[in-house]
Motif scaffolding. Structure first.
Motif, PDB file in Angstrom:
ATOM      1  N   TYR A  49      -4.993  -9.820   5.514  1.00  0.00           N
ATOM      2  CA  TYR A  49      -4.770 -11.156   4.869  1.00  0.00           C
ATOM      3  C   TYR A  49      -5.580 -11.491   3.359  1.00  0.00           C
ATOM      4  O   TYR A  49      -5.248 -12.059   2.888  1.00  0.00           O
ATOM      5  CB  TYR A  49      -4.425 -12.201   5.890  1.00  0.00           C
ATOM      6  N   LYS A  63       5.354 -13.004  11.531  1.00  0.00           N
ATOM      7  CA  LYS A  63       3.318 -13.434  11.241  1.00  0.00           C
ATOM      8  C   LYS A  63       2.973 -12.189  12.960  1.00  0.00           C
ATOM      9  O   LYS A  63       2.060 -13.023  13.711  1.00  0.00           O
ATOM     10  CB  LYS A  63       3.036 -14.632  12.030  1.00  0.00           C
ATOM     11  N   MET A 122      -7.817  -9.411  10.502  1.00  0.00           N
ATOM     12  CA  MET A 122      -7.383  -9.929   9.535  1.00  0.00           C
ATOM     13  C   MET A 122      -7.771 -10.239   8.051  1.00  0.00           C
ATOM     14  O   MET A 122      -6.930 -10.822   7.370  1.00  0.00           O
ATOM     15  CB  MET A 122      -7.695 -11.756  10.152  1.00  0.00           C
ATOM     16  N   TYR A 130      -1.102 -11.519  12.376  1.00  0.00           N
ATOM     17  CA  TYR A 130      -1.464 -12.370  13.185  1.00  0.00           C
ATOM     18  C   TYR A 130      -1.834 -12.917  14.176  1.00  0.00           C
ATOM     19  O   TYR A 130      -3.027 -14.276  15.129  1.00  0.00           O
ATOM     20  CB  TYR A 130      -0.835 -13.712  12.180  1.00  0.00           C
ATOM     21  N   TYR A 141      -4.067 -17.059   6.193  1.00  0.00           N
ATOM     22  CA  TYR A 141      -4.024 -18.028   6.979  1.00  0.00           C
ATOM     23  C   TYR A 141      -5.421 -18.181   7.375  1.00  0.00           C
ATOM     24  O   TYR A 141      -6.698 -18.041   8.218  1.00  0.00           O
ATOM     25  CB  TYR A 141      -3.742 -16.482   8.712  1.00  0.00           C
TER      26      TYR A 141
END
Length: 780
Positions: free
Chosen positions: A519, A479, A515, A482, A524
């Motif tokens: 993603y 990750k 982000m 993130y 998330y």
């Protein structure tokens, strides 16, 4: 199979009747609970059951029975059966009651699914465990329990619903969560009109329960009672001497008496110079291995809740290894089910401390995710200081996560000084753990946000170290992007606290965009909403309110069922004078959360700003109902009632404000004003002196103290107080008051000067003209 021997004590029915009538007296100070106490095995449960069945209690509705042992039956042990029944029946005939309470019910029972639920869970409730790092605030439990209380109250008050009786055995073993619920019951009292709560306590009751209980203490059996019980159980009545021996060995407890009779029936002699435990051991030796093993299995599978002395002694004396295997068998059956968190007695029965910690890890995380921190710490604080358990290998396991999450909660509770040493320990032992970036992030937040006073230098060092570690050692982390964004977000928070708002905004907006690009909207989602929220807060800090408004709205779109976001937007809208939209957001926040005292408190202030005093008072009263320790609500009520000329009622609220927040200078000042209006000048002076001692810059307290001192003839000291008020504030009234006092003290030049200063500060011209006339007469 354990043979049940009823332990009914009919001689106690009259005393139970009397105590029950005290509950029904209608007196506002009447007891709330019926407390029935005795040593373990005294016959309380059977006696109360028979008493209720007899009809002499006058209670005709359903009787719900629960076992309050938190280790055997979980965090709502004792209360759970009533809530389960209420939900099931309400779903069938009053689903609107479940819908109204769903924000509380679905959070305190995360596995509960109901056709009556109308709103999806927020992202905190649906996020996977590996993503979930946003936890509910430590007072969240109180909101949940108030919500459960209001659900039960509405359920029992619904048309055609008979009153209920809840009997909780082993009430001395209740979880802190249920104890807090009972405190709400005792304080709010409405539920007791339709629900009788009977608490069966082994030994002495908790002092908080005793304060609100009508107590019936069950005495030891007399010899005649012992004889009657023996006959009712179908045993031959022993000779007088043997009966005396049985009575002494049993210590007047029916449970022990039945165990001894079984031993006697198995030809175990009962000389009273041997201990009770010895007789049980001799009896167990005659049972044989298979019956003893079956008895052990039955006891363990029943979560060790059987209080039969034979079963308890068999468990205590059985081989520890076999006993542990039996517990592990139960744990294997519970693994992965909702029941896993309800029976910690099996986890705690493992002999090795590290095994206990590993087994308890899923339960620990579940309790934390619900927000039941008092019960959580009650169960887990014993493990916190163990140096071996704190460093169990290998740094990336669930049991390591238990400690990390415990440290997160500790610093959010204001105990950063307890949390930080563990975070240091973890980093020292597991520098390459997958959790290391989380630990460094937590250190930066613990030092920079939660420690008082914050240590921004150390916080910055950890934030930068985290980014360095990520760049050099964690590029293969699954990750990576993130956690890197969140590491940057921690630095952004620190930069904002340091006053470097441009860099803070850059870090937040770049991370937010990255982000979204990497993603999308789904992955998330919880953390993306948190990141957007943090960005909105920084825009608000730099006073770019239109941009903050835009970002807050985006946050709410990402997590539309998280009411706290709506509350924070409403607060900003209130500060910027956008009252109608703020009111809509407060209403949304209240609808989406368990009983949300903060939103009511904030909305009360909005109502005051818009002049709706009646609505403000209702919101303040709702806050006090939900959180009686909230000094700000008592202060608000006190100030409101002072303005309405209700000094006596104001004093009640202000007494509560200073009780719950003795450092609150404004509360002491308003209290002094209320006392003065009630003619209690000496007490008023003491309260106002306390106010200026708490906050020497509180100008209205100096002015009010001057007024009280003037009334008692202390003119020079009154003048000194007004000097402070004038020095600290540009309020023209303070200068005007000092001019009047100087005139009375024949300081004509000083009065002249103050009249001029009051005019400059905007004092009422007519009043100043009158004062000038008086001054002219004094000079002539």
């Amino acid at each position: 199979m354990t043979v049940l021997y009823p332990r009914v004590r009919p001689a106690l029915f009259a005393e139970l009747d009397h105590a029950s009538r005290r509950l029904d007296s209608g007196d506002p100070d009447a007891p709330v609970f019926l407390l029935v106490t005795s040593p373990d095995g005294g016959g309380k449960a059977d006696t109360v059951r028979a008493w209720l069945d007899s009809g002499s209690s006058g209670r005709q509705g359903p009787v719900i029975e629960g076992d309050g042992d938190k280790l055997a039956h979980g965090y709502l042990a004792g209360l759970q059966p009533l809530v389960d029944r209420a939900v099931t029946l309400a779903e069938a005939d009053a689903p609107e009651l479940v819908s109204a309470a769903e924000q509380s019910l679905k959070r305190i029972f995360p596995h509960l699914e109901s056709p009556a639920f109308r709103v999806p869970k927020d992202l905190t409730g649906v996020a996977g465990r590996d993503e979930r790092t946003r936890f509910y605030f430590h007072e969240y439990q109180s909101k949940l329990l108030n919500g459960v209380y209001e659900f039960l109250e509405a359920f029992l008050a619904s048309p055609g619903r008979p009153p209920h009786t809840l009997v909780i055995d082993n009430a001395e073993r209740l979880s802190p969560t249920v104890m807090q619920f009972l405190d709400i019951v005792a304080r709010r009292r409405g539920l007791c009109r339709r629900l009788t709560i009977v608490l069966l306590v082994n030994g002495e009751p908790d002092i908080a329960l005793a304060e609100h209980g009508a107590r019936v203490a069950v005495p030891p059996l007399t010899r005649p009672e012992s004889r009657q019980l023996i006959e009712s159980w179908g045993f031959a009545v022993p000779a007088a001497k043997q009966l005396d021996s049985l009575w002494r060995l049993a210590q007047g407890r029916p449970a022990r008496l039945s165990a001894l009779l079984r031993a006697a029936d198995a030809k175990v002699a009962l000389p009273d110079y041997l201990t009770f435990e010895t007789h049980l051991d001799l009896y167990l030796s005659l049972l044989g291995e298979r019956p003893r093993y079956d008895l052990l299995e039955q006891y363990v599978r029943g979560h060790c809740a059987d209080d039969d002395p034979v079963a308890v002694r068999n468990y205590e004396t059985y081989d520890a290894g076999i006993r542990e295997r039996s517990h592990r068998g139960v744990l294997d059956g519970l693994a992965g089910t909702p029941e896993e968190v309800l029976h910690p007695v099996h986890h705690l029965a493992l002999r090795d401390a590290s095994d206990r910690m590993v087994a308890l890890a899923p339960l620990s995380i579940s309790l934390q995710e619900i927000g039941l921190y008092d019960t959580w710490f009650d169960l887990f604080s014993r493990f916190w200081a163990d140096p071996q358990l704190r460093t169990l290998p290998g740094g990336g396991q669930t049991h390591n996560l238990v400690y990390l999450r415990m440290s997160f909660v500790l610093y959010s509770l204001g105990l950063a000084h307890v949390s930080i040493p563990y975070l240091d320990t973890f980093y020292e032992h597991f520098p390459q753990s997958l959790y290391t970036p989380t630990v460094l992030y937590s250190q930066s937040m613990a030092h920079g946000r939660y420690q008082s006073p914050p240590d921004l230098v150390t916080a910055e060092r950890f934030a930068l170290l985290n980014l360095e570690k990520l760049a050099t050692e964690f590029q293969d982390h699954p990750k990576f992007e993130y956690i890197k964004v969140f590491a940057e977000n921690a630095l952004a928070y620190i930069r904002a606290r340091q006053g470097n708002l441009d860099e803070a905004l850059r870090l937040c907006t770049e991370g937010m965009d990255r982000m979204q690009k990497i993603y999308g909207d789904e992955k998330y989602a919880l953390h993306q909403s948190i990141l957007v929220y943090n960005t909105a807060q920084i825009y608000e800090m730099v006073k770019d309110f239109p941009k903050a408004h835009e970002i807050y709205r985006r946050t709410m779109a990402l997590d539309p069922n998280y009411g706290e976001y709506a509350n924070d937007l409403a607060n900003m809208l209130q500060r910027t004078g956008q009252f109608d939209e703020a009111l809509e957001c407060y209403e949304r926040a209240i609808a989406l959360c368990p009983p949300y005292y903060e939103a009511h408190l904030n909305r009360a202030r909005l109502h005051l700003q818009t002049g709706d005093r009646a609505a403000a008072e209702q919101d303040f009263l709702r806050v006090v109902e939900l959180k009686p320790s909230e000094a700000r609500a008592h202060l608000g009520l006190g100030a409101l009632r002072l303005k309405q000329g209700r000094a006596a009622e104001a004093l009640v609220s202000l007494d509560a404000a200073v009780y719950h927040d003795p450092k609150n200078a404004q509360a002491w000042s308003n209290r002094g004003l209320a006392l003065s209006e009630l003619g209690r000048e000496q007490e008023a002076e003491e309260s106002l002196r306390t106010a200026v001692a708490r906050d020497p810059k509180l100008t209205e307290a100096w002015n009010n103290l001057a007024h009280v001192l003037y009334g008692s003839g202390h003119l020079q000291e009154s003048l000194a107080c007004l000097d402070n008020a004038v020095r600290l504030s540009a309020d023209p009234d303070y200068v005007y008051n000092r001019a009047v006092l100087r005139l009375e003290l024949a300081d004509l030049d000083g009065a002249q000067t103050d009249i001029g200063l009051a005019a400059e500060r905007g004092s009422d011209p007519a009043e100043l003209d009158e004062l000038r006339t008086r001054l002219a007469k004094a000079r002539s």
